[in-house]
Design an enzyme around this catalytic site. Sequence first.
Site, PDB file in Angstrom:
ATOM      1  N   ARG A 113      41.040  56.295   0.744  1.00 49.49           N
ATOM      2  CA  ARG A 113      39.670  56.035   0.523  1.00 49.49           C
ATOM      3  C   ARG A 113      39.470  54.589  -0.140  1.00 49.49           C
ATOM      4  O   ARG A 113      39.976  54.535  -1.283  1.00 49.49           O
ATOM      5  CB  ARG A 113      38.836  57.118  -0.187  1.00 49.49           C
ATOM      6  CG  ARG A 113      37.529  56.592  -0.724  1.00 49.49           C
ATOM      7  CD  ARG A 113      36.864  57.701  -1.417  1.00 49.49           C
ATOM      8  NE  ARG A 113      36.104  58.806  -0.181  1.00 49.49           N
ATOM      9  CZ  ARG A 113      35.235  59.545  -0.295  1.00 49.49           C
ATOM     10  NH1 ARG A 113      34.489  59.466  -1.630  1.00 49.49           N
ATOM     11  NH2 ARG A 113      34.584  60.296   0.650  1.00 49.49           N
ATOM     12  N   HIS A 140      33.393  56.313   8.050  1.00 47.80           N
ATOM     13  CA  HIS A 140      33.551  57.674   7.231  1.00 47.80           C
ATOM     14  C   HIS A 140      33.923  58.752   8.525  1.00 47.80           C
ATOM     15  O   HIS A 140      33.085  59.618   8.374  1.00 47.80           O
ATOM     16  CB  HIS A 140      32.615  58.111   6.304  1.00 47.80           C
ATOM     17  CG  HIS A 140      32.809  59.084   5.374  1.00 47.80           C
ATOM     18  ND1 HIS A 140      34.073  59.536   5.251  1.00 47.80           N
ATOM     19  CD2 HIS A 140      32.184  59.857   4.472  1.00 47.80           C
ATOM     20  CE1 HIS A 140      34.288  60.479   4.143  1.00 47.80           C
ATOM     21  NE2 HIS A 140      32.921  60.498   3.805  1.00 47.80           N
ATOM     22  N   GLN A 143      34.474  62.722   7.777  1.00 51.11           N
ATOM     23  CA  GLN A 143      32.912  63.203   7.483  1.00 51.11           C
ATOM     24  C   GLN A 143      32.406  63.845   8.948  1.00 51.11           C
ATOM     25  O   GLN A 143      31.855  64.845   8.867  1.00 51.11           O
ATOM     26  CB  GLN A 143      32.049  62.150   6.843  1.00 51.11           C
ATOM     27  CG  GLN A 143      30.677  62.734   6.513  1.00 51.11           C
ATOM     28  CD  GLN A 143      30.706  64.040   5.684  1.00 51.11           C
ATOM     29  OE1 GLN A 143      30.993  63.757   4.450  1.00 51.11           O
ATOM     30  NE2 GLN A 143      30.167  64.860   5.987  1.00 51.11           N
ATOM     31  N   ASP A 236      21.734  60.197   3.901  1.00 53.46           N
ATOM     32  CA  ASP A 236      22.700  59.810   3.003  1.00 53.46           C
ATOM     33  C   ASP A 236      22.205  58.986   1.751  1.00 53.46           C
ATOM     34  O   ASP A 236      21.098  58.600   1.990  1.00 53.46           O
ATOM     35  CB  ASP A 236      23.820  58.648   3.682  1.00 53.46           C
ATOM     36  CG  ASP A 236      25.141  58.480   2.968  1.00 53.46           C
ATOM     37  OD1 ASP A 236      25.251  59.056   1.772  1.00 53.46           O
ATOM     38  OD2 ASP A 236      25.896  57.458   3.316  1.00 53.46           O
ATOM     39  N   ARG A 318      34.302  70.025   5.540  1.00 54.49           N
ATOM     40  CA  ARG A 318      35.103  68.878   5.492  1.00 54.49           C
ATOM     41  C   ARG A 318      36.674  69.345   5.197  1.00 54.49           C
ATOM     42  O   ARG A 318      37.456  68.628   5.842  1.00 54.49           O
ATOM     43  CB  ARG A 318      34.875  68.167   4.103  1.00 54.49           C
ATOM     44  CG  ARG A 318      33.509  67.470   4.109  1.00 54.49           C
ATOM     45  CD  ARG A 318      33.375  66.517   5.062  1.00 54.49           C
ATOM     46  NE  ARG A 318      34.412  65.429   5.029  1.00 54.49           N
ATOM     47  CZ  ARG A 318      34.793  64.503   3.968  1.00 54.49           C
ATOM     48  NH1 ARG A 318      33.553  64.581   2.960  1.00 54.49           N
ATOM     49  NH2 ARG A 318      35.814  63.734   3.929  1.00 54.49           N
TER      50      ARG A 318
HETATM   51  N1   CP Z   1      31.002  63.468   1.701  1.00 52.38           N
HETATM   52  C1   CP Z   1      31.989  62.812   0.708  1.00 52.38           C
HETATM   53  O1   CP Z   1      32.716  62.071   1.344  1.00 52.38           O
HETATM   54  O2   CP Z   1      32.005  63.565  -0.246  1.00 52.38           O
HETATM   55  P1   CP Z   1      33.005  62.829  -1.544  1.00 52.38           P
HETATM   56  O3   CP Z   1      32.553  61.348  -2.107  1.00 52.38           O
HETATM   57  O4   CP Z   1      32.630  63.746  -2.729  1.00 52.38           O
HETATM   58  O5   CP Z   1      34.359  62.771  -1.186  1.00 52.38           O
HETATM   59  N1  NVA Z   2      27.791  56.181   2.153  1.00 56.26           N
HETATM   60  C1  NVA Z   2      28.081  56.668   0.908  1.00 56.26           C
HETATM   61  C2  NVA Z   2      28.937  57.911   1.373  1.00 56.26           C
HETATM   62  C3  NVA Z   2      29.544  58.853   0.326  1.00 56.26           C
HETATM   63  C4  NVA Z   2      30.201  60.097   0.926  1.00 56.26           C
HETATM   64  C5  NVA Z   2      29.076  55.828  -0.148  1.00 56.26           C
HETATM   65  O1  NVA Z   2      29.796  55.195   0.688  1.00 56.26           O
HETATM   66  O2  NVA Z   2      28.947  56.067  -1.125  1.00 56.26           O
END
Ligand code: CP
Ligand code: NVA
Length: 332
Positions: A113, A140, A143, A236, A318
């Site tokens: 990540r 992502h 997700q 989001d 998830r």
């Molecule tokens: N939805 C998601 O990716 O959550 P986190 O940022 O908590 O991993």
């Molecule tokens: N768009 C958001 C998603 C978090 C799971 C971010 O990148 O912060």
Amino acid sequence: MQALILNPALRGRSLLTLNSFTDEEMAELIDIAVALKARKAAGIRGDLLHRRNIVLIFEKGSTRTRNSCIVAAQDEGGNAQYLGGHETHFGHKESVKDSARVLGRLYDGILFRGFKQQTVVDLAKYSGVPVWNGLTDESHPTQILADLMTLREAFGDIRGRKVVYMGDGRNNVANSLMMGCAKSGVNYVNCTPKELLPDPTLVKRASEIAASHGSTVEVESDPATAVRGANALYTDVWVSMGEEAKTAERLRLLRPYQVNMDLCRATGNLGGELIFLHCLPAFHDDQTEVSKDTGAQEVADDVFEAPFSRVFDEAENRMHTIKALFVSALAQ
Ligand code: CP
Ligand code: NVA
């Protein structure tokens, strides 16, 4: 209980974007997640990942992704090691290419990540082990596997259903959701102001994939028009990780795109075939430092807490979908 059937074609495979898998393979990953969820509910803890070691390299914060990986590995007898921030030399004192070659010698798989999409591409190129994208600035994909699974749980066959994404139309979740819906034959609308439109090349590609399934991808700036007939409203945060300097501008642009009960009513499906989805974390009240500071609220609290809100099923999924990725790539 749905049988757990592993396809040998998925062994050793990486997930860099949803297009790392064919449309059929992506649906198959969700079948595997459904079977793994039933297997866990039946009290079965297997050893499909026995002695498999997975490393989690995180440049950005996480609750769901990080913990989903840990529980997914442990449930099937594997091990997940978290490396956060600057705890290692990754990317600052040692190049991604060199780090990939080292970690690939030690681990059976890498979940990353962070910021650049190129980092997951390079990890996959140089590590020699499967690499999974746990969020970048551009995409992502893990997700969206959970989102598609949650849609399936709500509606069964999801082909021809309508998902409307409200908010920052060019962020990682919006990009991957568009592709995931297109690959699944779900009609997708990205509802966003003209300042935050998605990359037209990506929209074109998703539209072509959607057309092959008889579905559509649309971009629309007017919320009431966009949501008509929607089966799922998805939103989001207005400011993604790493974009905090843009907070004031985003609030100004995105306040009219909040998901609230009026918008849910405008779907024509409230009280029927409508669910609410959010990748989380969500701003829906003033109970977090950030929402107190900024006043950002992409979803009204009564929608977030409504019976048709499926956000916690989605969060649980998830784990099952990440487990499906790990198991299909690495099962003993
Ligand atoms: N939805 C998601 O990716 O959550 P986190 O940022 O908590 O991993
Ligand atoms: N768009 C958001 C998603 C978090 C799971 C971010 O990148 O912060």
